[in-house]
Design a protein around this motif. Structure first.
Motif, mmCIF file in Angstrom:
data_model
loop_
_atom_site.group_PDB
_atom_site.id
_atom_site.type_symbol
_atom_site.label_atom_id
_atom_site.label_comp_id
_atom_site.label_asym_id
_atom_site.label_seq_id
_atom_site.Cartn_x
_atom_site.Cartn_y
_atom_site.Cartn_z
ATOM 1 N N THR A 1 -7.337 -11.167 23.662
ATOM 2 C CA THR A 1 -8.274 -10.318 22.920
ATOM 3 C C THR A 1 -7.637 -9.009 22.458
ATOM 4 O O THR A 1 -8.242 -8.249 21.703
ATOM 5 N N THR A 2 -6.409 -8.719 22.915
ATOM 6 C CA THR A 2 -5.710 -7.489 22.548
ATOM 7 C C THR A 2 -5.351 -7.506 21.058
ATOM 8 O O THR A 2 -5.023 -8.540 20.496
ATOM 9 N N HIS A 3 -5.408 -6.317 20.433
ATOM 10 C CA HIS A 3 -5.012 -6.166 19.035
ATOM 11 C C HIS A 3 -3.684 -5.408 18.967
ATOM 12 O O HIS A 3 -3.501 -4.399 19.662
ATOM 13 N N LEU A 4 -2.768 -5.883 18.134
ATOM 14 C CA LEU A 4 -1.528 -5.167 17.831
ATOM 15 C C LEU A 4 -1.571 -4.723 16.382
ATOM 16 O O LEU A 4 -1.733 -5.551 15.479
ATOM 17 N N TRP A 5 -1.415 -3.408 16.159
ATOM 18 C CA TRP A 5 -1.382 -2.822 14.818
ATOM 19 C C TRP A 5 0.031 -2.304 14.581
ATOM 20 O O TRP A 5 0.498 -1.406 15.277
ATOM 21 N N VAL A 6 0.727 -2.864 13.598
ATOM 22 C CA VAL A 6 2.112 -2.483 13.347
ATOM 23 C C VAL A 6 2.312 -2.318 11.842
ATOM 24 O O VAL A 6 1.798 -3.113 11.042
ATOM 25 N N ALA A 7 3.039 -1.269 11.464
ATOM 26 C CA ALA A 7 3.230 -0.990 10.042
ATOM 27 C C ALA A 7 4.145 -2.016 9.393
ATOM 28 O O ALA A 7 3.932 -2.401 8.241
ATOM 29 N N THR A 8 5.186 -2.448 10.128
ATOM 30 C CA THR A 8 6.096 -3.462 9.592
ATOM 31 C C THR A 8 6.855 -4.120 10.737
ATOM 32 O O THR A 8 6.981 -3.522 11.824
ATOM 33 N N VAL A 9 7.355 -5.327 10.498
ATOM 34 C CA VAL A 9 8.070 -6.081 11.533
ATOM 35 C C VAL A 9 9.439 -6.489 10.998
ATOM 36 O O VAL A 9 9.548 -7.084 9.920
ATOM 37 N N ASP A 10 10.499 -6.157 11.757
ATOM 38 C CA ASP A 10 11.860 -6.583 11.447
ATOM 39 C C ASP A 10 12.212 -7.793 12.310
ATOM 40 O O ASP A 10 11.639 -7.997 13.383
ATOM 41 N N GLU A 11 13.201 -8.548 11.868
ATOM 42 C CA GLU A 11 13.490 -9.822 12.525
ATOM 43 C C GLU A 11 14.341 -9.707 13.780
ATOM 44 O O GLU A 11 14.180 -10.471 14.723
ATOM 45 N N GLY B 1 0.625 6.864 11.441
ATOM 46 C CA GLY B 1 -0.399 6.790 12.480
ATOM 47 C C GLY B 1 -1.801 6.906 11.916
ATOM 48 O O GLY B 1 -2.733 6.222 12.364
ATOM 49 N N GLU B 2 -1.961 7.758 10.922
ATOM 50 C CA GLU B 2 -3.269 7.899 10.283
ATOM 51 C C GLU B 2 -3.692 6.616 9.582
ATOM 52 O O GLU B 2 -4.851 6.188 9.683
ATOM 53 N N VAL B 3 -2.754 5.990 8.871
ATOM 54 C CA VAL B 3 -3.069 4.732 8.176
ATOM 55 C C VAL B 3 -3.414 3.638 9.189
ATOM 56 O O VAL B 3 -4.398 2.900 9.028
ATOM 57 N N LEU B 4 -2.613 3.522 10.245
ATOM 58 C CA LEU B 4 -2.878 2.525 11.277
ATOM 59 C C LEU B 4 -4.226 2.778 11.940
ATOM 60 O O LEU B 4 -4.987 1.838 12.218
ATOM 61 N N GLY B 5 -4.537 4.047 12.193
ATOM 62 C CA GLY B 5 -5.816 4.388 12.797
ATOM 63 C C GLY B 5 -6.988 4.034 11.899
ATOM 64 O O GLY B 5 -8.021 3.529 12.367
ATOM 65 N N SER C 1 0.855 -1.188 0.000
ATOM 66 C CA SER C 1 0.000 0.000 0.000
ATOM 67 C C SER C 1 0.889 1.235 0.000
ATOM 68 O O SER C 1 2.126 1.126 0.042
ATOM 69 N N VAL C 2 0.283 2.398 0.006
ATOM 70 C CA VAL C 2 1.042 3.650 0.062
ATOM 71 C C VAL C 2 1.860 3.743 1.346
ATOM 72 O O VAL C 2 2.833 4.503 1.426
ATOM 73 N N LEU C 3 1.507 2.952 2.336
ATOM 74 C CA LEU C 3 2.264 2.910 3.585
ATOM 75 C C LEU C 3 3.738 2.593 3.335
ATOM 76 O O LEU C 3 4.617 3.079 4.055
ATOM 77 N N ASN C 4 4.026 1.799 2.303
ATOM 78 C CA ASN C 4 5.412 1.442 1.981
ATOM 79 C C ASN C 4 6.282 2.673 1.768
ATOM 80 O O ASN C 4 7.448 2.709 2.166
ATOM 81 N N ALA C 5 5.723 3.700 1.123
ATOM 82 C CA ALA C 5 6.497 4.915 0.838
ATOM 83 C C ALA C 5 6.869 5.636 2.127
ATOM 84 O O ALA C 5 8.001 6.118 2.280
ATOM 85 N N PHE C 6 5.926 5.708 3.072
ATOM 86 C CA PHE C 6 6.197 6.406 4.327
ATOM 87 C C PHE C 6 7.244 5.662 5.146
ATOM 88 O O PHE C 6 8.141 6.280 5.744
ATOM 89 N N ILE C 7 7.151 4.328 5.171
ATOM 90 C CA ILE C 7 8.131 3.532 5.913
ATOM 91 C C ILE C 7 9.512 3.655 5.277
ATOM 92 O O ILE C 7 10.529 3.777 5.974
ATOM 93 N N SER C 8 9.564 3.641 3.938
ATOM 94 C CA SER C 8 10.851 3.782 3.249
ATOM 95 C C SER C 8 11.534 5.085 3.614
ATOM 96 O O SER C 8 12.753 5.128 3.848
ATOM 97 N N GLU C 9 10.771 6.169 3.688
ATOM 98 C CA GLU C 9 11.360 7.479 3.973
ATOM 99 C C GLU C 9 11.854 7.589 5.414
ATOM 100 O O GLU C 9 12.901 8.198 5.662
ATOM 101 N N ILE C 10 11.118 7.028 6.381
ATOM 102 C CA ILE C 10 11.587 7.152 7.767
ATOM 103 C C ILE C 10 12.823 6.295 8.011
ATOM 104 O O ILE C 10 13.602 6.565 8.937
#
Length: 219
Positions: A183-193, A40-44, A11-20
């Motif tokens: 029952t907790t939800h985790l929302w994360v843009a990307t995960v590194d190993e 944060g907006e995309v995750l929200g 998604s467009v989220l890839n561009a934001f993650i690449s820049e940070i």
């Protein structure tokens, strides 16, 4: 725990993650903060699909419209200082939310590689029966998330808990999975190993607080 790793779909989220992550773009603090905010907006937005809704009627100049709107009572809590841009992004979408702020930092005894999480400042409304969104941009070891939630417990028992991070390490994801209710939800843009020997995410992006607001003196 319900784990939502948004990087599993393009998604467009890839561009934001690449820049940070990009060391050349990181030099622009304003753009770094804005990219964290946009993430944060995309995750929200994605999180909003899992909330509860109620129907309302709206009077327009030409008639009546029926809509479903969020009925959750949301409390948005961020870990200072790195969490502020992420908090702003979430608040852009959950603009009626109550807000909480907490300071949590790593304390290294005698400059050792091991550390404990110290919580010093906390401002929080009543959490009883509400939807808690706990935001920290870097989910490294997971200890900050757990320590922060422990500090919030005297303010009431939330009905729902959503954890929000920009970049997580698999170790941190596994840690919060063990320590939060299923029952907790985790929302994360990307995960590194991986984590390095100092507990920083690899490849990660560095120190999100320093990149947002400038380097701090160590003491």
């Amino acid at each position: 725990m319900h784990i939502h790793n948004l990087s599993q779909q393009n998604s467009v989220l890839n561009a934001f993650i690449s820049e940070i992550r990009d060391i050349s773009v990181q030099k622009d603090r304003m753009r770094f903060r804005r990219n964290i905010e946009r993430i944060g907006e995309v995750l929200g937005y994605e999180m909003s699909k899992n909330l509860n809704y109620k129907p309302i009627s709206i009077e327009t100049p030409l008639g009546t419209s029926s809509m479903n709107v969020i009925e959750n009572e949301i409390v948005l809590c961020s870990i200072l200082r790195a969490g502020v841009p992420l908090h702003n992004g979430l608040l852009n979408y959950f603009d009626t939310a109550e807000n909480a702020f907490i300071s949590a930092y790593r304390h290294h005894e005698k400059n050792s590689e091991s550390f404990e999480i110290i919580v010093e400042y906390l401002a929080c409304p009543n959490l009883e029966g509400k939807t808690l969104i706990l935001a920290d941009p870097m989910l490294a070891t997971g200890q900050s998330m757990v320590s922060t939630f422990e500090a919030l417990k005297p303010f009431g028992i939330p009905k729902e808990i959503h954890l929000v991070s920009v970049i997580g390490a698999q170790e941190g994801v596994d840690y919060v999975d063990r320590h939060f209710d299923k029952t907790t939800h985790l929302w994360v843009a990307t995960v590194d190993e991986n984590l390095n020997d100092k507990g920083y995410i690899i490849p990660g992006l560095g120190d999100a607080g320093d990149l947002s607001y400038g380097e701090k003196l160590q003491h």
